[in-house]
Design a protein around this motif. Structure first.
Motif, PDB file in Angstrom:
ATOM      1  N   ARG A 169       0.812  -1.218   0.000  1.00 47.64           N
ATOM      2  CA  ARG A 169       0.000   0.000   0.000  1.00 47.64           C
ATOM      3  C   ARG A 169       0.846   1.270   0.000  1.00 47.64           C
ATOM      4  NH1 ARG A 169      -5.438  -0.302   1.461  1.00 47.64           N
ATOM      5  NH2 ARG A 169      -6.183  -2.405   1.960  1.00 47.64           N
ATOM      6  N   LEU A 170       2.095   1.164   0.431  1.00 43.39           N
ATOM      7  CA  LEU A 170       2.955   2.339   0.526  1.00 43.39           C
ATOM      8  C   LEU A 170       3.362   2.828  -0.859  1.00 43.39           C
ATOM      9  CD1 LEU A 170       5.347   1.109   3.363  1.00 43.39           C
ATOM     10  CD2 LEU A 170       3.378   2.642   3.616  1.00 43.39           C
ATOM     11  N   ASP A 171       3.442   4.141  -1.026  1.00 41.23           N
ATOM     12  CA  ASP A 171       3.983   4.701  -2.252  1.00 41.23           C
ATOM     13  C   ASP A 171       5.467   4.385  -2.351  1.00 41.23           C
ATOM     14  OD1 ASP A 171       1.587   5.734  -3.027  1.00 41.23           O
ATOM     15  OD2 ASP A 171       2.047   7.817  -2.549  1.00 41.23           O
ATOM     16  N   ALA A 172       6.018   4.559  -3.536  1.00 38.60           N
ATOM     17  CA  ALA A 172       7.441   4.315  -3.735  1.00 38.60           C
ATOM     18  C   ALA A 172       8.285   5.203  -2.820  1.00 38.60           C
ATOM     19  CB  ALA A 172       7.812   4.561  -5.196  1.00 38.60           C
ATOM     20  N   ALA A 173       7.868   6.455  -2.652  1.00 37.49           N
ATOM     21  CA  ALA A 173       8.623   7.370  -1.788  1.00 37.49           C
ATOM     22  C   ALA A 173       8.640   6.866  -0.343  1.00 37.49           C
ATOM     23  CB  ALA A 173       8.026   8.772  -1.861  1.00 37.49           C
ATOM     24  N   GLU A 174       7.523   6.359   0.115  1.00 37.03           N
ATOM     25  CA  GLU A 174       7.452   5.828   1.474  1.00 37.03           C
ATOM     26  C   GLU A 174       8.281   4.555   1.603  1.00 37.03           C
ATOM     27  OE1 GLU A 174       2.942   7.182   2.733  1.00 37.03           O
ATOM     28  OE2 GLU A 174       3.180   5.519   1.317  1.00 37.03           O
ATOM     29  N   GLN A 175       8.196   3.689   0.617  1.00 36.50           N
ATOM     30  CA  GLN A 175       8.964   2.446   0.660  1.00 36.50           C
ATOM     31  C   GLN A 175      10.463   2.721   0.683  1.00 36.50           C
ATOM     32  OE1 GLN A 175       7.634   0.090  -2.673  1.00 36.50           O
ATOM     33  NE2 GLN A 175       5.768  -0.596  -1.639  1.00 36.50           N
ATOM     34  N   SER A 176      10.932   3.599  -0.199  1.00 42.54           N
ATOM     35  CA  SER A 176      12.365   3.860  -0.270  1.00 42.54           C
ATOM     36  C   SER A 176      12.877   4.526   1.001  1.00 42.54           C
ATOM     37  CB  SER A 176      12.697   4.724  -1.488  1.00 42.54           C
ATOM     38  OG  SER A 176      12.118   6.009  -1.385  1.00 42.54           O
ATOM     39  N   THR A 177      12.074   5.392   1.609  1.00 40.23           N
ATOM     40  CA  THR A 177      12.476   6.021   2.872  1.00 40.23           C
ATOM     41  C   THR A 177      12.701   4.969   3.953  1.00 40.23           C
ATOM     42  OG1 THR A 177      11.319   8.085   2.366  1.00 40.23           O
ATOM     43  CG2 THR A 177      11.768   7.627   4.684  1.00 40.23           C
ATOM     44  N   LEU A 178      11.784   4.015   4.035  1.00 42.99           N
ATOM     45  CA  LEU A 178      11.865   2.985   5.068  1.00 42.99           C
ATOM     46  C   LEU A 178      12.979   1.980   4.789  1.00 42.99           C
ATOM     47  CD1 LEU A 178       8.042   2.374   5.580  1.00 42.99           C
ATOM     48  CD2 LEU A 178       9.605   3.474   7.191  1.00 42.99           C
ATOM     49  N   GLY A 224      16.530   1.328   6.921  1.00 41.42           N
ATOM     50  CA  GLY A 224      16.620   0.030   7.583  1.00 41.42           C
ATOM     51  C   GLY A 224      15.410  -0.304   8.430  1.00 41.42           C
ATOM     52  N   ASP A 225      14.370   0.523   8.352  1.00 41.97           N
ATOM     53  CA  ASP A 225      13.146   0.247   9.105  1.00 41.97           C
ATOM     54  C   ASP A 225      12.290  -0.820   8.431  1.00 41.97           C
ATOM     55  OD1 ASP A 225      13.820   2.186  10.994  1.00 41.97           O
ATOM     56  OD2 ASP A 225      12.900   3.784   9.801  1.00 41.97           O
ATOM     57  N   LEU A 226      12.624  -1.135   7.196  1.00 41.13           N
ATOM     58  CA  LEU A 226      11.908  -2.132   6.421  1.00 41.13           C
ATOM     59  C   LEU A 226      12.930  -2.807   5.526  1.00 41.13           C
ATOM     60  CD1 LEU A 226       8.896  -3.009   5.919  1.00 41.13           C
ATOM     61  CD2 LEU A 226       8.875  -1.378   4.029  1.00 41.13           C
ATOM     62  N   ARG A 266      23.319  -3.140   1.974  1.00 38.62           N
ATOM     63  CA  ARG A 266      23.061  -2.082   2.943  1.00 38.62           C
ATOM     64  C   ARG A 266      23.656  -2.427   4.308  1.00 38.62           C
ATOM     65  NH1 ARG A 266      20.452  -0.816   7.117  1.00 38.62           N
ATOM     66  NH2 ARG A 266      19.847   1.347   7.504  1.00 38.62           N
ATOM     67  N   ALA A 267      23.545  -3.703   4.702  1.00 38.86           N
ATOM     68  CA  ALA A 267      24.086  -4.139   5.995  1.00 38.86           C
ATOM     69  C   ALA A 267      25.604  -3.962   6.050  1.00 38.86           C
ATOM     70  CB  ALA A 267      23.710  -5.594   6.251  1.00 38.86           C
ATOM     71  N   ARG A 268      26.261  -4.040   4.876  1.00 40.36           N
ATOM     72  CA  ARG A 268      27.715  -3.839   4.822  1.00 40.36           C
ATOM     73  C   ARG A 268      28.090  -2.364   4.812  1.00 40.36           C
ATOM     74  NH1 ARG A 268      27.166  -7.998   0.878  1.00 40.36           N
ATOM     75  NH2 ARG A 268      27.345  -6.431  -0.791  1.00 40.36           N
ATOM     76  N   GLY A 295      15.117  -0.865  -3.178  1.00 43.46           N
ATOM     77  CA  GLY A 295      14.117  -1.853  -2.793  1.00 43.46           C
ATOM     78  C   GLY A 295      12.720  -1.624  -3.309  1.00 43.46           C
ATOM     79  N   VAL A 296      12.520  -0.639  -4.176  1.00 42.81           N
ATOM     80  CA  VAL A 296      11.166  -0.342  -4.670  1.00 42.81           C
ATOM     81  C   VAL A 296      10.782  -1.343  -5.764  1.00 42.81           C
ATOM     82  CG1 VAL A 296       9.723   1.354  -5.846  1.00 42.81           C
ATOM     83  CG2 VAL A 296      11.369   2.102  -4.111  1.00 42.81           C
TER      84      VAL A 296
END
Length: 479
Positions: free
Chosen positions: A8-17, A21-23, A65-67, A76-77
């Motif tokens: 349901r999240l927009d691309a902008a919301e997904q990429s922010t998270l 590392g929140d998602l 990202r973890a590295r 991740g979008v």
């Protein structure tokens, strides 16, 4: 948010998270894939499932990202790619059975740019044969259905893309537009898009055997269909990244310069003799009022002649098609697409020979008139179509059908002939006898200023809201 609702999240919301590392990218991509599995069997928007590769890439991005490696703006979008554009190792079918084994040797620039920005491709979307209809059906993959109801065409040629993004199967959907193929699906599904101007997004298919015709090169552009204008502002800067394989790409930033306020907007309801439906007029009024409230200076004034420019432009394109494509259509196309092309040639009598050369020269006059007008009015708000969106297969119903589908769409293909940007955004949800149906309007802008058109679309969206929210309420059980 529950993992099953991430789609349901927009691309902008997904990429922010995901960048924070929140998602995780795996969670984000899996949610889109689950949505695809739930809805696509009924809608047939995505015709090649790339979920296995997508999850592998998601793992890779999470590990990177973890590295501590840098993340791209689209990290991740989930995205989709239309089947008429090269994606390495996959068939560029263009909706044609005879092309089902044309495997791309490399990615097209638009795919490269999306991947470089961190996007994850989960599937490839449907298109009509030769990507040359404003509806989406073909013998190779079958028909794509509009999630608002079977009484509305999903649009074309990027019909699969419009359905996929609006139903949550992806957050961004790639498409392209030679006469309206981004904007028709946006209007059909209540999505948002901007048709970029000439040279804005690099384009080329490594699998192609010959260069396209001059008008096909200059009128066709690559772009994105989204659920929100904000996602265009997020993603388009990545899409326009330079690629030397397109020698005519113009490497300008997304916002080349600051603009003073208020911007002047030319507002027109002129439909050149075609009946203006009351719901389309209400959508135009809503869009006008939204822009005024957002600080734009809107004036009802006529821009240069769209009708003459659009009709001449499409007739010139048909002249090129007659010369360069007719043989392929006859050799590899279904009887349906052959009949549609025959009707195209009736609706838009092809300009050929010396007349075609003169028409191509005349194109500069039309573009100059618009360039001068846009110096005074940087934006033009107009109808996209004069009527609510048409039913499936309307273009198979002879001259009357093609006239309703394409003949009246002069605001669409005129912008391709001029090479100008044009956004398409929903401004009303109409309650018609057949059911709910979104109504989109068009916002054309100065050359190289797609951002202006997108900002105006965002102002309209802030008044009207996202159509996807209304759509999802009725998609508990797909129709």
């Amino acid at each position: 948010m529950d993992n099953g609702e991430i789609w349901r999240l927009d691309a902008a919301e997904q990429s922010t998270l995901t960048r924070a590392g929140d998602l995780s990218v795996v969670e984000t991509v899996q949610s889109a894939i689950d949505r695809m599995y739930a809805l696509n069997p009924t809608l047939n928007a995505i015709v090649e499932d790339l979920s296995v590769q997508a999850l592998d890439r998601a793992d890779f991005l999470d590990a990177a990202r973890a590295r501590g490696e840098p993340t791209g703006p689209l990290h991740g979008v989930p995205v989709t790619i239309k089947v008429n554009v090269d994606q390495k190792g996959h068939a560029t079918t263009n909706g044609v059975v005879a092309l089902k084994d044309v495997i791309a040797p490399d990615d097209a620039p638009v795919v490269t740019n999306l991947l470089n920005a961190g996007a994850v491709v989960i599937g490839r979307t449907n298109t009509p044969e030769f990507s040359f209809r404003a509806d989406t059906d073909n013998p190779l993959y079958g028909r794509t259905h509009n999630p608002w109801g079977r009484h509305i065409s999903p649009g074309g040629s990027s019909g699969g893309a419009g359905v996929a993004v609006m139903t949550g199967m992806c957050a961004l959907a790639h498409g392209n537009d030679i006469g309206g193929s981004l904007r028709f699906p946006a209007a059909a599904n209540g999505a948002v898009t901007v048709k970029p101007g000439l040279g804005r997004v690099p384009a080329w298919n490594p699998s192609q055997k010959a260069e396209r015709g001059l008008l096909a090169q200059s009128m066709s552009v690559q772009g994105l269909i989204t659920r929100s204008a904000a996602d265009l502002n997020l993603a388009m800067p990545s899409l326009i990244a330079h690629d030397p394989r397109d020698p005519f790409h113009v490497p300008l930033p997304w916002r080349p310069e600051n603009t003073g306020t208020p911007l002047k907007v030319a507002f027109t309801k002129n439909t050149f003799g075609y009946a203006l439906h009351p719901e389309v007029e209400k959508a135009l009024d809503t869009a006008r009022d939204a822009l005024i409230d957002a600080g734009y200076a809107v004036e009802e004034v006529e821009p240069p002649d769209v009708f003459e420019c659009g009709r001449i432009g499409y007739r010139a394109l048909m002249g090129e098609v007659l010369t360069l494509m007719k043989g392929d259509v006859e050799a590899a196309g279904s009887q349906t697409i052959q009949q549609i092309f025959a009707t195209y040639f009736q609706e838009f009598p092809p300009i050929e020979g010396q007349d075609l050369i003169q028409a191509l020269g005349q194109r500069s006059q039309y573009a100059r008139e618009w360039s001068l007008f846009l110096e005074d009015y940087p934006l033009v708000l107009s109808p996209f179509l004069p009527q609510p969106f048409f039913k499936p297969d309307r273009d198979t119903e002879g001259a009357e059908g093609v006239h309703e589908v394409l003949g009246c769409a002069v605001y669409s293909y005129a912008m391709n002939y001029l090479g100008l940007p044009a956004a398409c955004v929903p401004a009303r949800l109409a309650n018609l006898p057949q059911g709910l149906q979104p109504i989109n309007v068009q916002i054309a802008s100065r050359r190289w200023r797609e951002d202006m058109a997108v900002d105006a679309a965002a102002a309209i969206e802030s008044r009207v809201g996202r159509m996807s929210d209304h759509l999802w309420n009725k998609l508990d059980v797909p129709n």
